[in-house]
Design an enzyme around this catalytic site. Structure first.
Site, PDB file in Angstrom:
ATOM      1  N   ASP A   1       0.850  -1.186   0.000  1.00 49.65           N
ATOM      2  CA  ASP A   1       0.000   0.000   0.000  1.00 49.65           C
ATOM      3  C   ASP A   1       0.889   1.240   0.000  1.00 49.65           C
ATOM      4  O   ASP A   1       1.941   1.248   0.642  1.00 49.65           O
ATOM      5  CB  ASP A   1      -0.852   0.051   1.277  1.00 49.65           C
ATOM      6  CG  ASP A   1      -2.193  -0.636   1.127  1.00 49.65           C
ATOM      7  OD1 ASP A   1      -2.378  -1.388   0.172  1.00 49.65           O
ATOM      8  OD2 ASP A   1      -3.051  -0.391   1.994  1.00 49.65           O
TER       9      ASP A   1
ATOM     10  N   ASP B   1       0.453   3.850   1.561  1.00 49.82           N
ATOM     11  CA  ASP B   1       0.518   4.461   2.900  1.00 49.82           C
ATOM     12  C   ASP B   1       1.196   3.551   3.932  1.00 49.82           C
ATOM     13  O   ASP B   1       1.045   3.754   5.129  1.00 49.82           O
ATOM     14  CB  ASP B   1      -0.895   4.841   3.379  1.00 49.82           C
ATOM     15  CG  ASP B   1      -1.808   3.621   3.481  1.00 49.82           C
ATOM     16  OD1 ASP B   1      -1.461   2.546   2.945  1.00 49.82           O
ATOM     17  OD2 ASP B   1      -2.881   3.753   4.110  1.00 49.82           O
TER      18      ASP B   1
ATOM     19  N   PRO C   1      -2.722  -6.525  10.512  1.00 50.20           N
ATOM     20  CA  PRO C   1      -2.558  -5.964  11.858  1.00 50.20           C
ATOM     21  C   PRO C   1      -3.851  -5.990  12.685  1.00 50.20           C
ATOM     22  O   PRO C   1      -3.792  -5.970  13.908  1.00 50.20           O
ATOM     23  CB  PRO C   1      -2.099  -4.518  11.604  1.00 50.20           C
ATOM     24  CG  PRO C   1      -2.410  -4.242  10.167  1.00 50.20           C
ATOM     25  CD  PRO C   1      -2.355  -5.562   9.462  1.00 50.20           C
ATOM     26  N   GLY C   2      -4.975  -6.059  12.035  1.00 55.96           N
ATOM     27  CA  GLY C   2      -6.238  -6.040  12.772  1.00 55.96           C
ATOM     28  C   GLY C   2      -6.689  -7.401  13.286  1.00 55.96           C
ATOM     29  O   GLY C   2      -7.634  -7.483  14.071  1.00 55.96           O
ATOM     30  N   TYR C   3      -6.038  -8.479  12.830  1.00 54.14           N
ATOM     31  CA  TYR C   3      -6.567  -9.811  13.155  1.00 54.14           C
ATOM     32  C   TYR C   3      -5.541 -10.772  13.724  1.00 54.14           C
ATOM     33  O   TYR C   3      -5.831 -11.939  13.917  1.00 54.14           O
ATOM     34  CB  TYR C   3      -7.195 -10.437  11.890  1.00 54.14           C
ATOM     35  CG  TYR C   3      -8.352  -9.628  11.370  1.00 54.14           C
ATOM     36  CD1 TYR C   3      -9.628  -9.794  11.907  1.00 54.14           C
ATOM     37  CD2 TYR C   3      -8.167  -8.667  10.378  1.00 54.14           C
ATOM     38  CE1 TYR C   3     -10.688  -9.036  11.456  1.00 54.14           C
ATOM     39  CE2 TYR C   3      -9.218  -7.895   9.919  1.00 54.14           C
ATOM     40  CZ  TYR C   3     -10.474  -8.089  10.457  1.00 54.14           C
ATOM     41  OH  TYR C   3     -11.519  -7.328  10.013  1.00 54.14           O
TER      42      TYR C   3
ATOM     43  N   GLU D   1      -8.096  -8.776  -1.402  1.00 59.38           N
ATOM     44  CA  GLU D   1      -7.553  -9.323  -0.147  1.00 59.38           C
ATOM     45  C   GLU D   1      -8.190 -10.683   0.164  1.00 59.38           C
ATOM     46  O   GLU D   1      -7.518 -11.600   0.639  1.00 59.38           O
ATOM     47  CB  GLU D   1      -7.801  -8.337   0.996  1.00 59.38           C
ATOM     48  CG  GLU D   1      -7.144  -8.715   2.305  1.00 59.38           C
ATOM     49  CD  GLU D   1      -7.338  -7.636   3.352  1.00 59.38           C
ATOM     50  OE1 GLU D   1      -6.479  -6.755   3.481  1.00 59.38           O
ATOM     51  OE2 GLU D   1      -8.395  -7.666   4.048  1.00 59.38           O
TER      52      GLU D   1
HETATM   53  C1  LIG Z   1      -3.180  -3.277   6.129  1.00 58.96           C
HETATM   54  C2  LIG Z   1      -3.928  -3.586   4.901  1.00 58.96           C
HETATM   55  O1  LIG Z   1      -3.577  -4.452   4.165  1.00 58.96           O
HETATM   56  N1  LIG Z   1      -5.020  -2.847   4.644  1.00 58.96           N
HETATM   57  C3  LIG Z   1      -6.055  -3.138   3.659  1.00 58.96           C
HETATM   58  C4  LIG Z   1      -7.251  -2.330   4.056  1.00 58.96           C
HETATM   59  O2  LIG Z   1      -7.171  -0.930   3.896  1.00 58.96           O
HETATM   60  P1  LIG Z   1      -6.362   0.409   4.076  1.00 58.96           P
HETATM   61  O3  LIG Z   1      -7.054   1.191   5.082  1.00 58.96           O
HETATM   62  O4  LIG Z   1      -4.913   0.175   4.227  1.00 58.96           O
HETATM   63  O5  LIG Z   1      -6.679   0.992   2.612  1.00 58.96           O
HETATM   64  P2  LIG Z   1      -6.008   2.221   1.847  1.00 58.96           P
HETATM   65  O6  LIG Z   1      -6.860   3.409   2.052  1.00 58.96           O
HETATM   66  O7  LIG Z   1      -4.560   2.306   2.182  1.00 58.96           O
HETATM   67  O8  LIG Z   1      -6.193   1.778   0.330  1.00 58.96           O
HETATM   68  C5  LIG Z   1      -5.451   0.698  -0.201  1.00 58.96           C
HETATM   69  C6  LIG Z   1      -4.423   1.174  -1.221  1.00 58.96           C
HETATM   70  O9  LIG Z   1      -5.056   1.381  -2.464  1.00 58.96           O
HETATM   71  C7  LIG Z   1      -4.404   2.438  -3.155  1.00 58.96           C
HETATM   72  N2  LIG Z   1      -5.354   3.535  -3.412  1.00 58.96           N
HETATM   73  C8  LIG Z   1      -6.478   3.661  -2.654  1.00 58.96           C
HETATM   74  C9  LIG Z   1      -7.369   4.682  -2.898  1.00 58.96           C
HETATM   75  C10 LIG Z   1      -7.107   5.581  -3.932  1.00 58.96           C
HETATM   76  O10 LIG Z   1      -7.872   6.534  -4.181  1.00 58.96           O
HETATM   77  N3  LIG Z   1      -5.991   5.430  -4.675  1.00 58.96           N
HETATM   78  C11 LIG Z   1      -5.104   4.424  -4.429  1.00 58.96           C
HETATM   79  O11 LIG Z   1      -4.097   4.304  -5.103  1.00 58.96           O
HETATM   80  C12 LIG Z   1      -3.231   2.876  -2.294  1.00 58.96           C
HETATM   81  O12 LIG Z   1      -2.074   2.164  -2.610  1.00 58.96           O
HETATM   82  C13 LIG Z   1      -3.719   2.488  -0.912  1.00 58.96           C
HETATM   83  O13 LIG Z   1      -2.674   2.375   0.031  1.00 58.96           O
HETATM   84  O14 LIG Z   1      -8.391  -2.742   3.276  1.00 58.96           O
HETATM   85  C14 LIG Z   1      -8.247  -2.469   1.947  1.00 58.96           C
HETATM   86  C15 LIG Z   1      -9.504  -2.870   1.277  1.00 58.96           C
HETATM   87  O15 LIG Z   1      -9.365  -2.765  -0.043  1.00 58.96           O
HETATM   88  C16 LIG Z   1      -7.032  -3.203   1.403  1.00 58.96           C
HETATM   89  O16 LIG Z   1      -7.226  -4.602   1.464  1.00 58.96           O
HETATM   90  C17 LIG Z   1      -5.812  -2.771   2.216  1.00 58.96           C
HETATM   91  O17 LIG Z   1      -4.669  -3.266   1.696  1.00 58.96           O
HETATM   92 MN   LIG Z   2      -3.263   1.160   3.387  1.00 60.98          MN
END
Ligand SMILES: CC(=O)N[C@H]1[C@@H](OP(=O)(O)OP(=O)(O)OC[C@H]2O[C@@H](n3ccc(=O)[nH]c3=O)[C@H](O)[C@@H]2O)O[C@H](CO)[C@H](O)[C@@H]1O
Ligand SMILES: [Mn+2]
Length: 140
Positions: A43, A45, A66-68, A135
């Site tokens: 990701d 972030d 990390p959540g599970y 996922e």
């Molecule tokens: C720790 C972990 O694994 N977290 C998962 C969790 O969310 P997260 O809360 O980590 O999701 P997130 O907001 O980081 O989005 C996932 C990733 O998609 C990409 N992105 C997202 C939005 C956007 O407008 N543009 C873009 O490029 C970016 O790389 C981002 O990091 O649930 C998501 C559901 O889909 C994904 O499974 C994530 O991988």
């Molecule tokens: Mn993320």
């Protein structure tokens, strides 16, 4: 060297997240095959809290979500509808892996991305989307 590639946007975050498998597959086929040994997909972030080194150079490497990591297997948010290709039956599965960090040998990750993409798209043709998109397919 850092190369930035732009990717298509979408109205739904589920779509953006899920399409990573297609992007990885295409990137491997178009530029990486026969040129690199390992690939890791994170990701944007992601934060590194300590050293991440060569010990992670395995065939297929995933990160426990990390959540599970403290939960019993029965609490994992696997896809539970048998009609989805991401379905895991009760009692199946070892850990719950996150979609935001995985990698390994290029050829293994290529196979993984191809399979997850195909299963996600075949599900979509039948109007079903797994609980956590790619996922869920990764965990399958
Ligand atoms: C720790 C972990 O694994 N977290 C998962 C969790 O969310 P997260 O809360 O980590 O999701 P997130 O907001 O980081 O989005 C996932 C990733 O998609 C990409 N992105 C997202 C939005 C956007 O407008 N543009 C873009 O490029 C970016 O790389 C981002 O990091 O649930 C998501 C559901 O889909 C994904 O499974 C994530 O991988
Ligand atoms: Mn993320």
């Amino acid at each position: 060297m850092l190369i930035v590639r732009s990717v298509p946007s979408s109205k739904r975050w589920q779509e953006i997240s899920a399409r990573r498998m297609e992007l990885i597959q295409t990137l491997i086929e178009e530029t990486l095959l026969n040129n690199v040994d390992y690939i890791f997909c994170l990701d944007v972030d992601s934060k590194f809290h300590s050293r991440w080194g060569t010990e992670s150079l395995g065939g297929l490497v995933a990160v426990i979500h990390p959540g599970y990591y403290q939960d019993d297997r029965s609490k994992f948010p696997y896809e539970r509808r048998p009609s989805s290709r991401a379905y895991l039956a009760p009692g199946e599965g070892d850990f719950y892996y996150c979609g935001g960090a995985f990698g390994g040998l290029l050829v293994e990750v290529h196979q993984l991305a191809k399979t997850c993409r195909k299963n996600f798209e075949d599900d979509a043709k039948e109007n079903i989307e797994a609980a956590w998109q790619e996922e869920s397919h990764l965990n399958r």
